[in-house]
Structures are given as C-alpha cells and as structure tokens.
Design an enzyme around this catalytic site. Structure first.
Site, PDB file in Angstrom:
ATOM      1  N   ASP A   1       0.834  -1.198   0.000  1.00  0.00           N
ATOM      2  CA  ASP A   1       0.000   0.000   0.000  1.00  0.00           C
ATOM      3  C   ASP A   1       0.877   1.260   0.000  1.00  0.00           C
ATOM      4  O   ASP A   1       1.696   1.451   0.888  1.00  0.00           O
ATOM      5  CB  ASP A   1      -0.904   0.001   1.240  1.00  0.00           C
ATOM      6  CG  ASP A   1      -2.082   0.952   1.121  1.00  0.00           C
ATOM      7  OD1 ASP A   1      -1.886   2.082   0.617  1.00  0.00           O
ATOM      8  OD2 ASP A   1      -3.195   0.585   1.529  1.00  0.00           O
TER       9      ASP A   1
ATOM     10  N   CYS B   1      -7.097   4.379  -2.325  1.00  0.00           N
ATOM     11  CA  CYS B   1      -7.062   2.936  -2.167  1.00  0.00           C
ATOM     12  C   CYS B   1      -8.271   2.228  -2.776  1.00  0.00           C
ATOM     13  O   CYS B   1      -8.116   1.296  -3.568  1.00  0.00           O
ATOM     14  CB  CYS B   1      -6.954   2.607  -0.673  1.00  0.00           C
ATOM     15  SG  CYS B   1      -6.781   0.862  -0.328  1.00  0.00           S
TER      16      CYS B   1
ATOM     17  N   ASP C   1      -1.356  -0.557  -4.764  1.00  0.00           N
ATOM     18  CA  ASP C   1      -2.595   0.115  -5.168  1.00  0.00           C
ATOM     19  C   ASP C   1      -2.306   1.474  -5.813  1.00  0.00           C
ATOM     20  O   ASP C   1      -2.848   1.805  -6.863  1.00  0.00           O
ATOM     21  CB  ASP C   1      -3.567   0.247  -3.993  1.00  0.00           C
ATOM     22  CG  ASP C   1      -2.939   0.830  -2.731  1.00  0.00           C
ATOM     23  OD1 ASP C   1      -1.740   1.178  -2.744  1.00  0.00           O
ATOM     24  OD2 ASP C   1      -3.666   0.936  -1.718  1.00  0.00           O
ATOM     25  N   HIS C   2      -1.425   2.281  -5.206  1.00  0.00           N
ATOM     26  CA  HIS C   2      -1.121   3.624  -5.710  1.00  0.00           C
ATOM     27  C   HIS C   2       0.203   4.083  -5.117  1.00  0.00           C
ATOM     28  O   HIS C   2       0.791   3.384  -4.279  1.00  0.00           O
ATOM     29  CB  HIS C   2      -2.234   4.612  -5.345  1.00  0.00           C
ATOM     30  CG  HIS C   2      -2.596   4.552  -3.894  1.00  0.00           C
ATOM     31  ND1 HIS C   2      -1.757   5.015  -2.901  1.00  0.00           N
ATOM     32  CD2 HIS C   2      -3.691   4.049  -3.260  1.00  0.00           C
ATOM     33  CE1 HIS C   2      -2.320   4.803  -1.724  1.00  0.00           C
ATOM     34  NE2 HIS C   2      -3.489   4.204  -1.908  1.00  0.00           N
TER      35      HIS C   2
END
Length: 513
Positions: free
Chosen positions: A13, A53, A320-321
C-alpha cells in the site's frame, strides 16, 4: 496430473514505483525483492488507474478503468454487476484467500441502508475469503496484538507515536511505540503463513496484502535506524508552496489543505510547511517500512522453497497507488503527478517458458488493469470480456507484443468526501470533479471537464512544473493528445455484452480475444 499452479499476489500500500533497487533506487535494502526482480520481469512504467485505495483496488481486482467501474472514491460503492478476480478464480476452481483488505463499499441495492458496512471505510470485495482481516477499524490486527500480550494505549492508534514521553509528533528518527514483532507487517505475514501452512492439497491463490509503507510514516526498531535522513534525496518541488499552487486551481486546493496529521500520528500543521530536513527524515522512515516488508516477504519465500512450492507459484508484487512523499509540496496519493500513480510491478513466472527473460526490465507502459488478465491466462482460465487490461505474460515468455499500448491512462476523482472538500472549495458539481490523463514518454495531457487543462513536455520538463496548455507552440501537439484521450474513452467504453447479438438464427456470441 500436471504440476500444481499456485498464485501469490502481493499487494502493498502506497509504495512508489521508483522505489525498487533494480530501477536505480540507491541505498534501498530489499534483498528479497531484488531476488524477485532477478528471477522475474520488472515493469518500469507501471501505473495504477486511479487513487486512492478503494478506486485503485477496484481497478486492480476488476480489470476495469475507473470510468467503467465508477467506484470513484473511498466509500463510493462498487456496482455488484461487475465481475471480480475473486469470482473469476472461483469459476476456475480456486478458493481465493485474502490477507488484508480491498476497501470495497458494497452495492446499496444488494443490502439495506442499516448495513454496518456503510459505517466503515471499506469491506471485502465479493469472491474472496478473508484469512487475515484488517478492516473494519483494524480490529483483526489489534485483536492479534492483544493476543500476543502487548497492551495498547487507550487510544490504540497511538502505537504509531514516536517512542518516549518527550516525543514530538512528526517526522522523527525515533522508532514507533509498537515493537517490530507486533507490527502490522508482522501480523499480515503471520496470517499469510498460517493459511499456507494449513493447506493440505490442491492449488491455492493468496492475496497477501500489506498496509505499509502507508502512513503513519514511522518505523519500528530496528527499521527506524536503517536509513540516514542525510542520505535521502530532497523533494522535487517548486521554490515555494505559493509558486507550486499557482499551476492549477486543484493543486492550489491541495497544497493549502493537506494536513500532516494524516501521515504522522497527532501531528499539527500542513504538509506544505515541511522543511527539507523533515521531508528527508520522512523518506528515511518510508524506506524503513519498505525494508520491514521485504524482510517478512523473505519468510514467505523461504516457506515456499522449503515446501517445494517455489517453482509451482506465480508471484506478482504490486501496489494500489503511489505517494507524493513531499514532492510538489504534497503528501498522499492525490491529483495528477506521476508520484501518486506510478507503482511497482514485478512478475515472476516459475515456468521454463520464462527462463529467457529473467532479470528483464520492461520500459513499455503497463497498467494495474493488466494484473487480472495476467493471472487468468497463467491459470489457463477465461479472461472476462469486461477486462480493459491485457495479460503481461508475453513479456515473460516471448517479448513485447507488436500491438502493445504506447501510452498510459489514469484518472482521479476529487468530489467532496468526509475528510476533504475540494468540490465545495472550487464551486463545482460533484460530477464535474474529475480528471483524466494520457501520457507517454514525451508528453502528458491532463483533462478536466470544468477546470483548465494541463499539458507537459516531459523531455524538457520531467518535473512537470511548466504548464504548456496555453502556449501556442504546443497547440497542435496538445490537440493530438486530446484526440488520443477521446479515442481511449471510445475504445474502452463499457462493453460487457457488446460481443453478443441477436440474429435470425438466434443468439450469436462473437469472439473477442
């Protein structure tokens, strides 16, 4: 019977795509990921479709661009009609296990307004079976901590305060109050290994999620001391926050409103006011959290080798990012800069067909929507028609497909949500609060439905400080990229049923592969 086919999908994450040693990130100690890069294929220009997210994971786990799944913000529901990786795996005979979270809000048409899931930030996406929960409210993690005998403070999230009664909230070289053996990274790894050790036979799929290096940006000992702030790079940002904010109204809002408290437990003040030294210290902690994840991945990899499963398991490491990490005077995953959208992707295919590409670094553009099709193709299972992405397996087997994409696309929705209100501040309707990006190695075009566009010459201005949208020299070129964006949206408009058609002989299903 053939050899088993297992899948380990590792989803971290907020891990920036440039933070891999094999891509030139100096002084990053991640030996297990380095090994994965040597034994697999690493994608240098891999982008998420969106942030934060919830929307990003919706794209990852449905294979859909945000413009099609429309779960555009954390807490926005995911339409239940969309297929998911979990559902597709079940059709392929797998019982997909998940450690961590998907930050999915359920379709309100499938339940009632009193459903407790609407009071939390995110729930589990349909099709997966949780074997290591985190949400809601991190209860699974804190229950594990209590079971280990560690007494959390009354406000339990204060475990991410710096150690010591005289500690000042904010960037620090001090460790967190939670010891490493009780960290969330340790928890997720234990849950994953418990699942793997409990398996008896059959093929398995495990989504092994980690919360780190997501904020709070503080590492437990000894990871807090692995990196010296003096060795960290300074942020890429304009000379002043005011100069940065002048580029665009949306950037102006974020520069003036991002608070440090979302990134450092109990901290006061704004991210824009962080000094160079504070940013460097934050970056040292960020890398410490990465090294902690890497060390625990070593435990998982060792188990797979000890049990003879290493060469039967497809391993994907992704995210995710990204994270601004002080660049452009911002923190978080936000706006339109690359730091928030470029993410890691490492693909290790254990099959002999991939032996010729091990250690390869791919410069072509890839996207998070490619993950779902990659897994399904490796398993020999059908790729759902809805998927906007394409399998990455050719890069591991035979090389770049001749018709591979030459650009990347991503989106961001900035409507009001309970912790941020740019929609109100900018005087827009919620359905106007979005942006779309088309980007290649040379140029980047950012389109807003109700705000001025942006156009960057990436060769001359890699930091993206000079907006050329009003420059006559770039007018023709910007028009080309606007057409590219229109072509993209038309090509990938929702098409789940468009390969069916009625005929005088009855229903016809056209091939779409």
């Amino acid at each position: 019977m053939g050899r088993p086919k297992n899948v380990l999908l590792i989803v971290v994450d907020q891990w920036r795509g440039d933070h891999l040693a094999c891509l030139g990130m100096d002084n990053l100690h991640t030996p297990n990921l380095d090994r994965l890069c040597r034994e697999g294929v690493t994608f240098r220009n891999h982008f998420t479709q969106t942030a934060p997210c919830g929307p990003a994971r919706a794209s990852l786990l449905t294979g859909l661009y945000q413009m099609n799944h429309r779960a555009v913000q954390n807490t926005i529901p995911l339409d239940d009609r969309h297929d998911t990786l979990g559902r597709a795996l079940r059709r392929a005979g797998y019982d997909p296990a998940l450690v961590g979270y998907t930050t999915t809000t359920p379709d309100p048409r499938t339940t009632t307004a009193d459903d407790p899931r609407f009071k939390i930030l995110g729930d589990l996406m349909d099709g997966f079976r949780s074997v290591g929960p985190f949400e809601p409210a991190m209860d699974g993690y804190f229950g594990w901590v209590a079971g280990k005998g560690f007494e959390a403070p009354k406000n339990r999230t204060d475990i991410w305060m710096p150690e010591g009664d005289d500690a000042v909230p904010g960037p620090t070289a001090r460790p967190s109050r939670i010891p490493a053996e009780f960290s969330d990274t340790s928890y997720f790894t234990d849950r994953g290994l418990t699942y793997l050790k409990g398996r008896r036979d059959g093929n398995w799929f495990l989504h092994l999620g980690y919360y780190r290096p997501h904020p709070q940006f503080i590492a437990p000992a000894p990871y807090n001391a692995m990196y010296d702030a003096a060795d960290m790079p300074s942020p890429v940002r304009a000379a002043t926050p005011e100069a940065e904010a002048a580029q665009h109204p949306l950037l102006d809002f974020y520069v003036k409103h991002i608070a440090k408290g979302g990134f450092f437990q109990n901290a006061k003040g704004l991210a824009k006011d962080m000094t160079d030294a504070e940013v460097r210290q934050m970056r040292a902690a960020y890398r410490g959290l990465m090294s902690e994840v890497d060390e625990h991945l070593g435990r998982v990899f060792a188990f797979l080798e000890e049990t003879g499963q290493w060469d039967d398991t497809l391993i994907i490491f992704t995210c995710d990012h990204g994270e601004q990490l002080g660049d452009h005077h911002m923190l978080g995953k936000i706006g339109y800069f690359d730091e928030s959208f470029r993410i890691p992707m490492i693909l290790r295919d254990p099959s002999p067909e991939a032996d010729g590409t091990r250690g390869t670094i791919v410069d072509d553009f890839s996207e998070t929507i490619d993950t779902f099709p990659t897994i399904m193709e490796w398993l020999g299972a059908p790729i759902p028609r809805q998927c906007d992405g394409r399998s990455l397996l050719p890069f591991a087997h035979s090389g770049r497909p001749a018709d591979w994409r030459t650009e990347v696309h991503y989106e961001f929705d900035f409507r009001d949500i309970f912790y941020s209100q740019p929609e109100t501040a900018l005087g827009l309707h919620m359905d106007e609060c979005s942006l779309s990006v088309v980007q290649d190695h040379d140029y980047k075009y950012v389109h807003f439905p109700a705000l001025p566009p942006l156009f960057f010459d990436l060769k001359r201005d890699p930091g993206q400080f000079e907006n050329r949208a009003e420059d006559p020299e770039y007018a023709v070129r910007m028009g080309e990229y606007a057409r590219k964006m229109l072509n993209w949206r038309m090509r990938y408009a929702e098409r789940t049923l468009t390969h069916y058609r009625a005929t005088p002989k009855g229903l016809e299903k056209r091939p779409h592969g």
